[in-house]
Design a protein around this motif. Structure first.
Motif, short mmCIF file in Angstrom:
data_model
loop_
_atom_site.label_atom_id
_atom_site.label_comp_id
_atom_site.label_asym_id
_atom_site.label_seq_id
_atom_site.Cartn_x
_atom_site.Cartn_y
_atom_site.Cartn_z
N VAL A 2 -8.69 -3.35 -6.67
CA VAL A 2 -8.89 -3.74 -5.25
C VAL A 2 -9.25 -5.10 -5.55
O VAL A 2 -9.94 -5.57 -6.13
N GLY A 3 -8.87 -5.81 -4.34
CA GLY A 3 -9.39 -7.22 -3.98
C GLY A 3 -8.29 -8.27 -4.51
O GLY A 3 -6.75 -8.18 -4.53
N GLY A 4 -8.95 -9.38 -5.08
CA GLY A 4 -8.06 -10.40 -5.43
C GLY A 4 -7.07 -10.11 -6.46
O GLY A 4 -5.98 -10.73 -6.55
N HIS A 5 -7.46 -9.12 -7.34
CA HIS A 5 -6.37 -8.90 -8.52
C HIS A 5 -5.60 -7.43 -8.15
O HIS A 5 -5.13 -6.95 -9.25
N GLY A 6 -5.91 -6.95 -7.00
CA GLY A 6 -5.38 -5.64 -6.76
C GLY A 6 -4.90 -5.61 -5.23
O GLY A 6 -4.49 -6.59 -4.66
N VAL A 7 -4.87 -4.30 -4.79
CA VAL A 7 -4.76 -3.82 -3.29
C VAL A 7 -5.57 -4.48 -2.23
O VAL A 7 -7.03 -4.37 -2.72
N ASP A 8 -5.16 -5.10 -1.26
CA ASP A 8 -6.35 -5.58 -0.40
C ASP A 8 -7.21 -4.48 0.11
O ASP A 8 -6.76 -3.23 0.47
N PRO A 9 -8.52 -4.50 0.19
CA PRO A 9 -9.43 -3.63 0.62
C PRO A 9 -9.14 -2.91 2.13
O PRO A 9 -9.25 -1.77 2.31
N ALA A 60 -17.07 -0.75 1.79
CA ALA A 60 -17.16 -0.60 3.25
C ALA A 60 -15.82 -0.05 3.75
O ALA A 60 -15.72 1.19 4.47
N SER A 61 -14.57 -0.20 3.14
CA SER A 61 -13.34 0.57 3.63
C SER A 61 -13.31 1.89 3.10
O SER A 61 -13.01 2.90 3.56
N GLU A 80 -4.35 3.70 3.81
CA GLU A 80 -3.12 3.96 3.45
C GLU A 80 -2.69 4.27 1.74
O GLU A 80 -2.06 5.18 1.63
N ALA A 81 -3.08 3.35 0.93
CA ALA A 81 -3.22 3.51 -0.58
C ALA A 81 -3.27 4.92 -0.86
O ALA A 81 -2.95 5.58 -1.90
N LEU A 82 -4.72 5.46 -0.30
CA LEU A 82 -5.22 6.58 -0.48
C LEU A 82 -5.05 7.87 0.11
O LEU A 82 -5.57 9.02 0.09
N ARG A 83 -3.81 7.72 1.11
CA ARG A 83 -3.57 8.82 2.11
C ARG A 83 -2.78 9.81 1.29
O ARG A 83 -1.94 9.87 0.29
N GLY A 84 -3.59 11.15 1.55
CA GLY A 84 -2.93 12.43 0.91
C GLY A 84 -3.89 12.59 -0.43
O GLY A 84 -3.46 13.40 -1.12
N VAL A 85 -4.86 11.63 -0.89
CA VAL A 85 -5.37 12.18 -2.13
C VAL A 85 -6.69 12.73 -1.58
O VAL A 85 -7.62 12.23 -0.84
N ALA A 89 0.85 -1.24 0.15
CA ALA A 89 -0.15 -0.13 -0.05
C ALA A 89 0.85 1.33 -0.02
O ALA A 89 0.39 2.34 -0.66
N SER A 90 1.96 1.37 0.82
CA SER A 90 2.73 2.37 0.79
C SER A 90 3.25 3.01 -0.73
O SER A 90 3.39 3.96 -0.93
N VAL A 91 4.01 1.59 -1.33
CA VAL A 91 4.44 2.08 -2.74
C VAL A 91 3.59 2.26 -3.52
O VAL A 91 3.66 3.28 -4.63
#
Length: 630
Positions: A129-136, A166-167, A141-146, A107-109
């Motif tokens: 997001v999910g099985g073919h992407g980043v974990d929900p 939900a996340s 963390e992935a959207l921090r600062g957006v 997520a940080s990268v």
């Protein structure tokens, strides 16, 4: 000048142009002008895969009444009359896919990549997001600062969309946002189209629960994505893609209203995603027509004001080539141009090496992503295409094509409805059967090279580095029938042959006469052979007596005789005999079969190569003869 005089002058000029056209066509067809029809220009008409006739010239006689302004029903000129002309459409980039993402679930990268993208021109995000992407669970963390009120967000979470939503809602609930209506979120639920695309999804009952939850929020959230790219990737024509998408959209509306959702709320839960191709005028007309169609559906449903569903354009996966992938930069430039001019709200340009699993050798993901992003930025910030809403308005050609595409798409939509609606048309196979018919027609045109694919069936680069089986492997479960797949399968056979024999399958050209005589046909034959991964060796002009030495020098099993029709009349039969006597097992001739009318036996070539041949069939047979494994 009076209106009548102006019209008379226009008709006189048009008649003079028709006369000039007739003169040129008569000369090229070797007939008399009197033998041509009264409107000879229609001999130059072309027909699209949706059976739409495109004329060679459009004039004031094709003028249509001026349509309503952008933001007004039926939204043909755009859904947003207040779009920022300094920004234009949204530049949307995709992040988080583990297939070729350096973040690989970190997520940080991923956050660093997203912020870097936003600071370098991206204005909308598409997140796997999910099985073919980043974990929900790591979305915070992935959207921090957006700032989500500034950058619209679309998620592709497939079967994990409820957890992702939900996340995401938790993030929004804890965020300090002044104008929550400015937050634009698309949950990307594609229950009806996912099956055809070979991707996982959620059931309609779960989708409806998300709809109810989304409607109750203060942010602008659309749950449903009608993914028209699924139909395009299966081989649909533009009108078929639109007609099927409108049918799917209506099916969603019915499901929502049956679940107690008001019609306006239901309509505002939908966005459309369409493919943009390198046929820029078709793409412009397609996006304009799509808005008209959905507006008509909304009008019939009694909520015209809610018929302005947003459009997300994605450059066509089907048009992307694995061979000479650099050409894809040109294809995606034309596609994004067409989508932007056509009024798409956001545009995603796929990386030029997207057709290759893992990307092109020696090309970093960062470089490919930057080129994709900058393609749009050049159009927006240097060509200033976003400064005008609907710049195609008033063009006789674009207006006529828009209306024609809309009419054909509505016709296809009605056919789907007559089958019982979208679900029924999918279940009985009629929807896919119609698309398959179009795909077969396009495949035939490509195989006969009537439809050129630069770097694939025309002007192939046989010297480019071979691809690995891993690069050409099918990516995931998504059904994508790429236009060049048949030719690229032949190139794969050639690469395997090269790996085993340290040389490519080879044919010998037998050029008769001077270079000026044979150059046209040796060039044609070389280009044709290279499109199938076969190297054509040109020893230079040969006399009949020199054929045996050339065959022995190159150990040729297949040869192609090349020359002029006049030279063939004198030497072709003798050349064929000489090639066979030297040990060539298969002799072809670059030219029409009529040259050998009445000639049978061994002096007759085994095949004739013309611009009309089925290149796939010819090249497959040659690779079989030359020992290239399937």
């Amino acid at each position: 000048m009076s209106i009548a005089s102006h019209e008379d002058a226009a008709r006189s000029a048009h008649a003079a142009w028709q006369k000039s056209v007739a003169g040129v066509l008569a000369k090229s067809r070797r007939v008399e002008v009197a033998d041509l029809p009264a409107d000879p220009e229609h001999l130059l008409d072309s027909t699209t895969y949706d059976a739409i006739t495109v004329s060679p010239l459009y004039t004031a006689f094709d003028e249509r009444p001026e349509g309503p302004l952008p933001g007004q029903f039926p939204y043909v000129r755009g859904r947003d009359p207040h779009r920022d002309v300094n920004a234009g459409w949204k530049v949307c980039t995709r992040h988080g896919s583990t297939a070729r993402d350096a973040a690989d679930g970190d997520a940080s990268v991923l956050n660093t990549q997203i912020l870097d993208s936003l600071s370098n021109g991206t204005s909308a995000l598409w997140l796997a997001v999910g099985g073919h992407g980043v974990d929900p669970t790591v979305l915070p963390e992935a959207l921090r600062g957006v700032f989500l009120e500034l950058a619209p967000l679309t998620i592709d979470a497939r079967e994990d969309v409820s957890a992702a939503a939900a996340s995401l809602f938790s993030i929004l609930d804890s965020a300090d946002i002044d104008d929550r209506a400015a937050v634009d979120i698309r949950l990307g639920v594609s229950t009806l189209t996912a099956q055809l695309g070979g991707t996982a999804t959620i059931e309609m009952t779960e989708a409806l629960e998300l709809v109810h939850e989304s409607i109750g929020r203060a942010e602008t959230i659309r749950t449903i994505t009608v993914d028209g790219t699924v139909f395009h990737n299966l081989g649909a024509g533009d009108a078929q893609e639109l007609g099927a998408s409108i049918a799917a959209g209506l099916e969603y509306v019915r499901s929502m209203t049956n679940a107690g959702v008001g019609i306006s709320d239901a309509l505002r839960q939908i966005e459309f995603r369409f493919a943009a191709t390198d046929d820029q005028f078709q793409t412009i007309a397609k996006f304009r027509a799509a808005r008209t169609l959905w507006a008509r559906v909304a009008q019939v449903c009694g909520s015209s004001e809610a018929g302005d569903a947003p459009q997300h354009a994605v450059t066509s996966e089907a048009m992307m080539s694995q061979r000479d992938p650099w050409v894809n930069m040109l294809r995606t430039t034309l596609a994004s141009f067409g989508a932007g001019v056509g009024g798409a709200d956001s545009v995603t340009v796929l990386p030029f090496d997207a057709a290759l699993h893992g990307g092109a050798a020696g090309v970093s993901k960062t470089f490919a992503a930057r080129i994709a992003r900058n393609t749009q930025l050049l159009l927006l910030e240097e060509a200033h295409l976003g400064r005008v809403l609907d710049p195609g308005a008033g063009s006789w050609y674009i207006e006529d094509l828009t209306a024609a595409v809309a009419a054909k798409a509505w016709e296809f939509f009605r056919t789907v409805e007559a089958s019982g609606g979208f679900r029924a048309a999918v279940d009985d196979g009629s929807l896919v059967a119609a698309i398959e018919k179009t795909r077969a027609e396009r495949d035939s045109d490509i195989a006969h090279r009537l439809t050129p694919l630069t770097g694939v069936n025309e002007f192939p680069n046989l010297a480019e580095a071979p691809l690995t089986p891993e690069q050409t492997a099918q990516q995931g479960s998504a059904a994508v029938y790429r236009y060049g797949r048949a030719f690229e399968a032949l190139r794969d056979r050639s690469d395997a042959f090269l790996a085993e024999h340290d040389s490519r399958p080879t044919v010998l050209l037998i050029p008769l006469g001077s270079v000026a005589e044979h150059n046209v046909r040796t060039t044609f034959a070389s280009n044709l052979m290279a499109s199938g991964g076969i190297e054509a060796v040109n020893p230079g002009p040969l006399t009949v007596d020199g054929i045996a030495a050339a065959v022995e020098s190159f150990q040729a099993a297949v040869a192609v005789v090349c020359g002029t029709d006049k030279r063939y009349a004198d030497e072709a039969s003798t050349a064929v005999d000489a090639a066979r006597a030297a040990g060539v097992s298969r002799v072809l001739l670059a030219g029409p079969e009529k040259i050998f009318a009445g000639i049978e036996g061994t002096s007759r070539p085994d095949g004739f190569l013309t611009a009309k041949v089925d290149a796939i069939a010819v090249l497959t047979e040659l690779l079989d003869t030359l020992g290239a494994k399937k």
